[in-house]
Scaffold this motif. Sequence first.
Motif, PDB file in Angstrom:
ATOM      1  N   UNK A  99       5.562   0.522  -9.688  1.00 64.77           N
ATOM      2  CA  UNK A  99       5.589   1.537  -8.579  1.00 64.77           C
ATOM      3  C   UNK A  99       5.385   0.978  -7.074  1.00 64.77           C
ATOM      4  N   UNK A 100       4.404   0.136  -6.946  1.00 64.37           N
ATOM      5  CA  UNK A 100       4.310  -0.409  -5.528  1.00 64.37           C
ATOM      6  C   UNK A 100       5.446  -1.251  -5.254  1.00 64.37           C
ATOM      7  N   UNK A 116      -6.182   4.175   2.789  1.00 64.21           N
ATOM      8  CA  UNK A 116      -5.560   4.137   4.082  1.00 64.21           C
ATOM      9  C   UNK A 116      -6.285   3.372   5.185  1.00 64.21           C
ATOM     10  N   UNK A 117      -5.787   2.279   5.502  1.00 61.97           N
ATOM     11  CA  UNK A 117      -6.477   1.516   6.350  1.00 61.97           C
ATOM     12  C   UNK A 117      -6.008   2.116   7.899  1.00 61.97           C
ATOM     13  N   UNK A 123       0.767  -1.230   0.207  1.00 60.81           N
ATOM     14  CA  UNK A 123      -0.078   0.019   0.073  1.00 60.81           C
ATOM     15  C   UNK A 123       0.864   1.248   0.010  1.00 60.81           C
ATOM     16  N   UNK A 124       0.955   2.050  -1.141  1.00 63.21           N
ATOM     17  CA  UNK A 124       1.895   3.425  -1.161  1.00 63.21           C
ATOM     18  C   UNK A 124       1.401   4.061  -0.181  1.00 63.21           C
ATOM     19  N   UNK A 161      -3.789  -4.224   2.815  1.00 64.90           N
ATOM     20  CA  UNK A 161      -2.192  -3.847   2.864  1.00 64.90           C
ATOM     21  C   UNK A 161      -1.722  -4.053   1.491  1.00 64.90           C
ATOM     22  N   UNK A 162      -2.565  -4.552   0.528  1.00 63.49           N
ATOM     23  CA  UNK A 162      -2.323  -4.955  -0.806  1.00 63.49           C
ATOM     24  C   UNK A 162      -3.391  -4.629  -1.891  1.00 63.49           C
ATOM     25  N   UNK A 163      -3.128  -3.190  -2.133  1.00 64.53           N
ATOM     26  CA  UNK A 163      -4.424  -2.545  -2.980  1.00 64.53           C
ATOM     27  C   UNK A 163      -4.229  -3.319  -4.299  1.00 64.53           C
ATOM     28  N   UNK A 164      -5.285  -3.541  -5.178  1.00 61.58           N
ATOM     29  CA  UNK A 164      -5.349  -4.239  -6.442  1.00 61.58           C
ATOM     30  C   UNK A 164      -5.056  -3.425  -7.635  1.00 61.58           C
TER      31      UNK A 164
END
Length: 403
Positions: free
Chosen positions: A147-148, A362-363, A58-59, A350-353
């Motif tokens: 980028x991630x 932002x969790x 997650x950036x 924690x791992x956006x698609x």
Amino acid sequence: MSADKPLGTGAEEPPGTGRTVRGTTLRAPAASRSNALHAGAWWLWALGLAAAASRTTNPLLLGLLVAVAGYVVAARRTDAPWARSYGAFVKLGLAVLVIRLVFSVFLGSPIPGQHVLITLPEVPLPEWAKGVRLGGKVTAEQLVFALYDGLKLATLLICVGAANALANPARLLKSLPGALYEAGVAVVVAMTFAPNMVSDVVRLRTARRLRGRPTGGVRAVVQIGLPVLEGALERSVALAASMDARGYGRTAHVPAAVRHVTTALTLGGLLGVCAGTYGLLAAEGAGYGLPVLVVGLLAAMGGLRLGGRRSVRTRYRPDRWGMRAWLVAGSGVAVAGLMIGAGAYDPQALHPGVLPLVAPELPVWPALSVLVGLLPAFVAPVPPPPVSASPAPAPAPPQGNVK
């Protein structure tokens, strides 16, 4: 004054400094020789942040980890030479990020996509290079994935740079067990290579700038590089002389059976530590990583304790592991543990698609767990202010005495 006075006890004045830090930085004491934070605490804190970074792509969370590490470094960094290496690690992280994106553009990515941004001329490759692609379609999905991934690697490097900037390598070497002293010397010398090189480059560039000479370009790099190598050689000779004067390499007699047991425990324990650490950092090893790490640590500690009998080295005023060291190290371990727990509870946060493309969110709970890493900025001793190179201006004479 005690080295680890309970937190929140008010203003403190370090002996011999005459300086009071009343009301600043939540009553953390001013740093002095007697209350310096253990170097191992800084490394445990930084490795905890790095472990947390390895568990997410997650950036927003990665950016928050970088911000936490940068804030703590800005608040507790000294003016020592090794403290200037943090900027170099940040630049190295940005370079890794750019390289990862460039590789994704020209070499492709296993992530397919439907949003084509540009189409590069594709170079035909022979049959034996099947699976490798040069050029072709560049999609938004593959760039976001790169980028991630690159941002995660850059965050890991920045966390390691934070430990390099905050921990005194000489005190870290001093705190190593006797069995690891010789190996620790090599590690510390390797760790201090980058900070010393950065310090030399900055010093030489400043000298060239003051003389009106250019500091950029190929010619300037060559003219700066030679003095840097010469300085590294001089430091190596001085270090060898210092180690020889201190009796480096002297050992006491130990029975052969004890040596064999020590070797087995140390090697087995270190392998267990490596395997357990890999399990904690890898996405698939969260279940077995912690037990293997604990067993490896116990075996390694037993081996190191036995191996310490060979060392006849003594320590002058060893660093103490006090309450502040526990808080600093514990904050990093807490960040790593909470992030691992968040990954097991809600891995999607924690791992956006990237297939399909969605904006990262932002969790809340993982973000709050990352903020625990700010604790060293409030509990670690406050470093002394940097000494200005320019002399203080002389006071103006009274007007009545001027004739």
